[in-house]
Design a protein around this motif. Structure first.
Motif, PDB file in Angstrom:
ATOM      1  N   TRP A   1       0.827  -1.202   0.000  1.00 25.43           N
ATOM      2  CA  TRP A   1       0.000   0.000   0.000  1.00 25.43           C
ATOM      3  C   TRP A   1       0.856   1.245   0.000  1.00 25.43           C
ATOM      4  O   TRP A   1       2.035   1.191   0.385  1.00 25.43           O
ATOM      5  N   CYS A   2       0.242   2.363  -0.433  1.00 23.99           N
ATOM      6  CA  CYS A   2       0.939   3.645  -0.255  1.00 23.99           C
ATOM      7  C   CYS A   2      -0.120   4.711   0.002  1.00 23.99           C
ATOM      8  O   CYS A   2      -1.325   4.478  -0.212  1.00 23.99           O
ATOM      9  N   ILE A   3       0.353   5.868   0.440  1.00 24.17           N
ATOM     10  CA  ILE A   3      -0.593   6.886   0.912  1.00 24.17           C
ATOM     11  C   ILE A   3      -1.543   7.323  -0.196  1.00 24.17           C
ATOM     12  O   ILE A   3      -2.708   7.642   0.063  1.00 24.17           O
ATOM     13  N   SER A   4      -1.068   7.236  -1.452  1.00 27.75           N
ATOM     14  CA  SER A   4      -1.955   7.722  -2.544  1.00 27.75           C
ATOM     15  C   SER A   4      -3.094   6.753  -2.815  1.00 27.75           C
ATOM     16  O   SER A   4      -4.023   7.066  -3.546  1.00 27.75           O
TER      17      SER A   4
ATOM     18  N   PHE B   1       2.690   9.091  19.875  1.00 30.25           N
ATOM     19  CA  PHE B   1       3.581   8.996  18.702  1.00 30.25           C
ATOM     20  C   PHE B   1       2.887   9.275  17.376  1.00 30.25           C
ATOM     21  O   PHE B   1       3.393   8.930  16.337  1.00 30.25           O
ATOM     22  N   GLY B   2       1.679   9.830  17.388  1.00 35.48           N
ATOM     23  CA  GLY B   2       1.146  10.137  16.057  1.00 35.48           C
ATOM     24  C   GLY B   2      -0.355  10.325  16.059  1.00 35.48           C
ATOM     25  O   GLY B   2      -1.013  10.158  17.081  1.00 35.48           O
TER      26      GLY B   2
ATOM     27  N   ILE C   1       2.621   7.168  12.253  1.00 34.32           N
ATOM     28  CA  ILE C   1       3.636   7.173  13.322  1.00 34.32           C
ATOM     29  C   ILE C   1       4.931   7.711  12.724  1.00 34.32           C
ATOM     30  O   ILE C   1       5.421   7.189  11.713  1.00 34.32           O
ATOM     31  N   SER C   2       5.445   8.770  13.341  1.00 34.74           N
ATOM     32  CA  SER C   2       6.645   9.383  12.758  1.00 34.74           C
ATOM     33  C   SER C   2       7.869   8.513  13.027  1.00 34.74           C
ATOM     34  O   SER C   2       8.089   8.046  14.155  1.00 34.74           O
ATOM     35  N   LYS C   3       8.656   8.304  11.987  1.00 35.75           N
ATOM     36  CA  LYS C   3       9.867   7.476  12.120  1.00 35.75           C
ATOM     37  C   LYS C   3      10.850   8.148  13.067  1.00 35.75           C
ATOM     38  O   LYS C   3      11.577   7.491  13.802  1.00 35.75           O
ATOM     39  N   GLU C   4      10.837   9.469  13.059  1.00 34.70           N
ATOM     40  CA  GLU C   4      11.752  10.227  13.941  1.00 34.70           C
ATOM     41  C   GLU C   4      11.481   9.844  15.397  1.00 34.70           C
ATOM     42  O   GLU C   4      12.382   9.566  16.176  1.00 34.70           O
ATOM     43  N   GLN C   5      10.171   9.772  15.748  1.00 41.79           N
ATOM     44  CA  GLN C   5       9.791   9.386  17.135  1.00 41.79           C
ATOM     45  C   GLN C   5      10.232   7.952  17.412  1.00 41.79           C
ATOM     46  O   GLN C   5      10.741   7.653  18.496  1.00 41.79           O
TER      47      GLN C   5
ATOM     48  N   ASN D   1       7.177   8.511   7.722  1.00 41.25           N
ATOM     49  CA  ASN D   1       6.228   7.845   8.644  1.00 41.25           C
ATOM     50  C   ASN D   1       6.025   6.365   8.375  1.00 41.25           C
ATOM     51  O   ASN D   1       6.258   5.882   7.264  1.00 41.25           O
ATOM     52  N   VAL D   2       5.545   5.683   9.442  1.00 42.14           N
ATOM     53  CA  VAL D   2       4.995   4.330   9.298  1.00 42.14           C
ATOM     54  C   VAL D   2       3.483   4.495   9.425  1.00 42.14           C
ATOM     55  O   VAL D   2       3.008   5.276  10.256  1.00 42.14           O
TER      56      VAL D   2
END
Ligand code: AK7
Length: 273
Positions: free
Chosen positions: A9-12, A25-26, A45-49, A86-87
């Motif tokens: 899947w992808c966001i689009s 976390f998001g 969920i941000s990868k940075e977090q 993000n995840v």
């Protein structure tokens, strides 16, 4: 929507709708898959977090656990994907949102409503425990309601695949020291204790050991300082069930099976809740 094995899947692939809430976390959004028009909840969920708190292994464990769980009272994880920042978790959408909002709106639930929710929770936990999964973080914020008002346990971000699975797999329980076995019971029984806390909170509108400070709450829990405000709308059977769950010795808490057979549940719960 199939498991992650089907397609990437992808966001689009999704039309993003209203934000549902700000979790840890998001954020979570309603989203609709463009082709199938299937409505889901998308947790971002941000990868940075994840990097910052070093919890990507915890997220991976949650996803393994959630992919293996299929139960009417457990919120489904359909799949996941990620992009550079993000995840994304593709989750079942619970149309009636968070149970604690309904609790704060109503103040407290009727015995019928409370018993129905406790029965659904007990069935879901019996299913999870059968698969050696302990949620460990059951609280109103992690309980959602679907379009029929049916309870769904969500957010296995803190659950664990219990260690005991390895022991039962190799069948050498005979050699395990009592404290190891006890540890097994102890692990599982945390969810039973929490059912007692929730049953109390559903009926009285606040958890039993609430106090002004964390320290005082801790003291009240360790003492099992349990008291029931005298109200006409909480039956003695309900108080009996709560008293049989909020027991310090984890091995003496009522089992999930016995909760399902308790008179208060039999009398008040809607069996298809
Ligand atoms: N109406 C609604 N309908 C459906 N869902 C809704 N909200 C999302 C509920 C969730 C289910 N599962 C979740 N899982 C995680 O968040 N996991 C997570 C997240 C970050 C870090 C970590 C970890 F790294 F710490 F494990 C684990 S959130 C709502 Br409101």
């Amino acid at each position: 929507m199939g498991e992650n094995s089907e397609r990437q899947w992808c966001i689009s692939d999704f039309e993003i709708g209203k934000p549902l809430g700000k979790g840890k976390f998001g954020r979570v959004y309603v989203a609709r898959e463009r082709e199938s028009k299937f409505v889901v909840a998308l947790k971002v969920i941000s990868k940075e977090q994840l990097e910052k708190y070093k919890i990507h292994h915890q997220l991976r464990r949650e996803m393994e656990i959630q992919f293996s769980l299929k139960h009417p009272n457990v919120l489904r994880l359909y799949g996941w994907f990620h992009d550079s920042e993000n995840v994304f978790l593709i989750l079942e959408y619970a149309h009636n949102g968070e149970l604690y909002k309904e609790l704060s709106r109503k103040g407290h639930f009727s015995e019928q409503q409370a018993a129905t929710y406790i029965l659904s929770l007990t069935k879901a936990l019996a299913y999870c425990h059968d698969k050696h999964v302990i949620h460990r973080d059951i609280k109103p914020e992690n309980l959602l309601l679907d379009h029929e008002g049916r309870l769904k346990i969500a957010d296995f971000g803190w659950s664990v695949q219990s260690r005991s699975k390895r022991h039962t797999m190799c069948g050498t329980l005979d050699y395990l020291a009592p404290e190891m076995v006890e540890n097994k019971a102890h692990d599982y029984a945390v969810d039973n204790w929490t059912l007692g806390i929730l049953c109390y909170e559903f009926l009285y509108g606040a958890p039993p050991f609430e106090a002004d400070s964390q320290v005082d709450t801790f003291k009240r829990i360790m003492k099992v300082d349990l008291s029931f405000p005298s109200t006409p709308y909480v039956s003695s059977e309900a108080k009996h069930l709560i008293s049989r769950l909020l027991v310090k010795d984890s091995s003496r808490r009522l089992s999930l099976q016995r909760i399902m057979e308790h008179p208060w549940i039999i009398k008040n719960a809607n069996p298809i809740g």
